[in-house]
Write a protein that holds these residues in place. Structure first.
Motif, short mmCIF file in Angstrom:
data_model
loop_
_atom_site.label_atom_id
_atom_site.label_comp_id
_atom_site.label_asym_id
_atom_site.label_seq_id
_atom_site.Cartn_x
_atom_site.Cartn_y
_atom_site.Cartn_z
N ASP A 42 0.82 -1.21 0.00
CA ASP A 42 0.00 0.00 0.00
C ASP A 42 0.86 1.26 0.00
OD1 ASP A 42 -2.25 -1.61 0.04
OD2 ASP A 42 -2.57 -1.40 2.20
N LEU A 43 1.87 1.31 0.87
CA LEU A 43 2.72 2.49 0.97
C LEU A 43 3.53 2.69 -0.31
CD1 LEU A 43 3.56 4.82 2.75
CD2 LEU A 43 5.33 3.36 3.73
N THR A 44 4.00 1.61 -0.91
CA THR A 44 4.74 1.71 -2.16
C THR A 44 3.84 2.28 -3.26
OG1 THR A 44 6.20 -0.11 -1.56
CG2 THR A 44 6.04 0.42 -3.91
N SER A 45 2.62 1.82 -3.30
CA SER A 45 1.67 2.33 -4.29
C SER A 45 1.46 3.83 -4.11
CB SER A 45 0.35 1.57 -4.17
OG SER A 45 -0.60 2.09 -5.04
N ILE A 46 1.26 4.26 -2.88
CA ILE A 46 1.06 5.68 -2.59
C ILE A 46 2.31 6.48 -2.95
CG2 ILE A 46 0.77 7.38 -0.73
CD1 ILE A 46 -1.05 5.26 0.64
N ALA A 47 3.48 5.97 -2.57
CA ALA A 47 4.73 6.68 -2.84
C ALA A 47 5.00 6.79 -4.34
CB ALA A 47 5.90 5.98 -2.13
N LEU A 48 4.77 5.71 -5.06
CA LEU A 48 4.98 5.76 -6.51
C LEU A 48 4.00 6.71 -7.17
CD1 LEU A 48 5.75 2.04 -7.33
CD2 LEU A 48 7.33 3.98 -7.47
N LYS A 49 2.75 6.67 -6.73
CA LYS A 49 1.75 7.58 -7.29
C LYS A 49 2.16 9.03 -7.02
CE LYS A 49 -3.21 8.46 -7.39
NZ LYS A 49 -3.18 8.75 -8.80
N SER A 50 2.63 9.28 -5.82
CA SER A 50 3.08 10.62 -5.47
C SER A 50 4.28 11.03 -6.32
CB SER A 50 3.45 10.68 -3.99
OG SER A 50 4.03 11.91 -3.68
N THR A 51 5.19 10.11 -6.54
CA THR A 51 6.40 10.42 -7.31
C THR A 51 6.07 10.74 -8.75
OG1 THR A 51 7.75 9.00 -5.89
CG2 THR A 51 8.63 9.50 -8.06
N PHE A 52 5.20 9.94 -9.37
CA PHE A 52 4.96 10.10 -10.80
C PHE A 52 3.76 10.97 -11.15
CE2 PHE A 52 7.52 6.22 -10.58
CZ PHE A 52 8.57 6.65 -11.39
N ASP A 53 2.78 11.11 -10.27
CA ASP A 53 1.61 11.91 -10.58
C ASP A 53 1.84 13.40 -10.43
OD1 ASP A 53 0.16 9.76 -11.27
OD2 ASP A 53 -1.22 9.82 -9.57
N HIS A 54 2.92 13.78 -9.80
CA HIS A 54 3.11 15.19 -9.51
C HIS A 54 4.28 15.79 -10.25
CE1 HIS A 54 0.66 13.60 -6.28
NE2 HIS A 54 0.02 14.72 -6.47
N LYS A 55 4.71 15.13 -11.29
CA LYS A 55 5.78 15.69 -12.11
C LYS A 55 5.17 16.77 -13.00
CE LYS A 55 5.11 12.20 -15.60
NZ LYS A 55 5.27 10.82 -15.80
N SER A 56 6.00 17.67 -13.42
CA SER A 56 5.53 18.70 -14.34
C SER A 56 5.33 18.08 -15.71
CB SER A 56 6.55 19.84 -14.44
OG SER A 56 6.63 20.49 -13.21
N VAL A 57 4.27 18.48 -16.36
CA VAL A 57 3.94 17.96 -17.67
C VAL A 57 3.82 19.13 -18.63
CG1 VAL A 57 2.24 16.67 -19.02
CG2 VAL A 57 2.70 16.03 -16.64
N ALA A 58 4.44 19.01 -19.77
CA ALA A 58 4.35 20.07 -20.78
C ALA A 58 3.51 19.57 -21.95
CB ALA A 58 5.74 20.47 -21.25
N ILE A 59 2.60 20.42 -22.39
CA ILE A 59 1.74 20.08 -23.52
C ILE A 59 1.90 21.19 -24.55
CG2 ILE A 59 -0.63 19.86 -24.33
CD1 ILE A 59 -1.35 18.65 -21.71
N GLU A 60 2.07 20.79 -25.78
CA GLU A 60 2.15 21.78 -26.85
C GLU A 60 0.89 21.67 -27.70
OE1 GLU A 60 5.01 22.95 -30.53
OE2 GLU A 60 5.93 22.29 -28.66
N LYS A 61 0.19 22.77 -27.82
CA LYS A 61 -1.03 22.81 -28.61
C LYS A 61 -1.01 24.09 -29.42
CE LYS A 61 -6.03 22.62 -28.27
NZ LYS A 61 -7.18 22.59 -27.39
N ASP A 62 -1.17 23.96 -30.70
CA ASP A 62 -1.15 25.11 -31.61
C ASP A 62 0.14 25.91 -31.46
OD1 ASP A 62 -3.72 24.43 -32.53
OD2 ASP A 62 -4.64 25.59 -30.90
N GLY A 63 1.26 25.21 -31.22
CA GLY A 63 2.55 25.89 -31.12
C GLY A 63 2.80 26.57 -29.79
N ILE A 64 1.84 26.47 -28.87
CA ILE A 64 2.01 27.11 -27.55
C ILE A 64 2.27 26.01 -26.53
CG2 ILE A 64 0.90 28.48 -25.76
CD1 ILE A 64 -0.85 29.69 -28.01
#
Length: 112
Positions: A42-64
Motif C-alpha cells: 500500500d505504501l509503495t503504491s502511494i509513494a509511486l503515485k506521489s512520485t509520478f503523478d506530480h511531475k511537471s507535464v508540458a503540452i504543446e497545442k497550436d505551437g504554444i
C-alpha cells in the motif's frame, strides 16, 4: 505525513519483514511479515503515485507550450511531500529485495 515520516514507516515495514520469532504456536513472526508485506504494498503504491503523478507535464497545442502539474488526489501526504517525495533508487531496491526474499521463502515452503 511528511517525507521523514513516510521513510520511517517504510523502515518499520522493512524491519518487520525480518521477524522470524517462533514459540509454541510456531512461526508467529509470519504474522508480522504478512502485515508488513500488505503495508509495504500500500505504501509503495502511494509513494509511486506521489512520485509520478506530480511531475511537471508540458503540452504543446497550436505551437504554444503549457506546463502544469497534475491534480493531487492524495489526502494523506503533506503538500510539500505531494510535490516533492521521490521514491528513490535506494529505497526502491530495498523494497524489491524485501519482496523477493519473502517470495523466495514461500517457494521453498511449497517446493515439490
Amino acid at each position: 505525513m511528511d517525507q521523514q515520516q513516510i521513510i520511517q514507516v517504510f523502515e518499520a515495514f522493512l524491519l518487520a519483514l525480518q521477524d522470524y520469532n517462533t514459540d509454541r504456536r510456531g512461526d508467529v513472526g509470519s504474522w508480522s511479515r504478512i502485515a508488513a508485506m500488505t503495508g509495504l504494498e500500500d505504501l509503495t503504491s502511494i509513494a509511486l503515485k506521489s512520485t509520478f503523478d506530480h511531475k511537471s507535464v508540458a503540452i504543446e497545442k497550436d505551437g504554444i507550450s503549457t506546463a502544469f502539474r497534475e491534480k493531487d488526489n492524495l489526502g494523506c501526504l503533506d503538500s510539500d511531500v505531494k510535490h516533492g517525495f521521490v521514491f528513490d533508487k535506494k529505497l526502491c531496491v530495498r523494497v524489491i529485495g524485501a519482496f523477493l526474499k519473502q517470495v523466495s521463502s514461500l517457494s521453498v515452503l511449497f517446493a515439490v
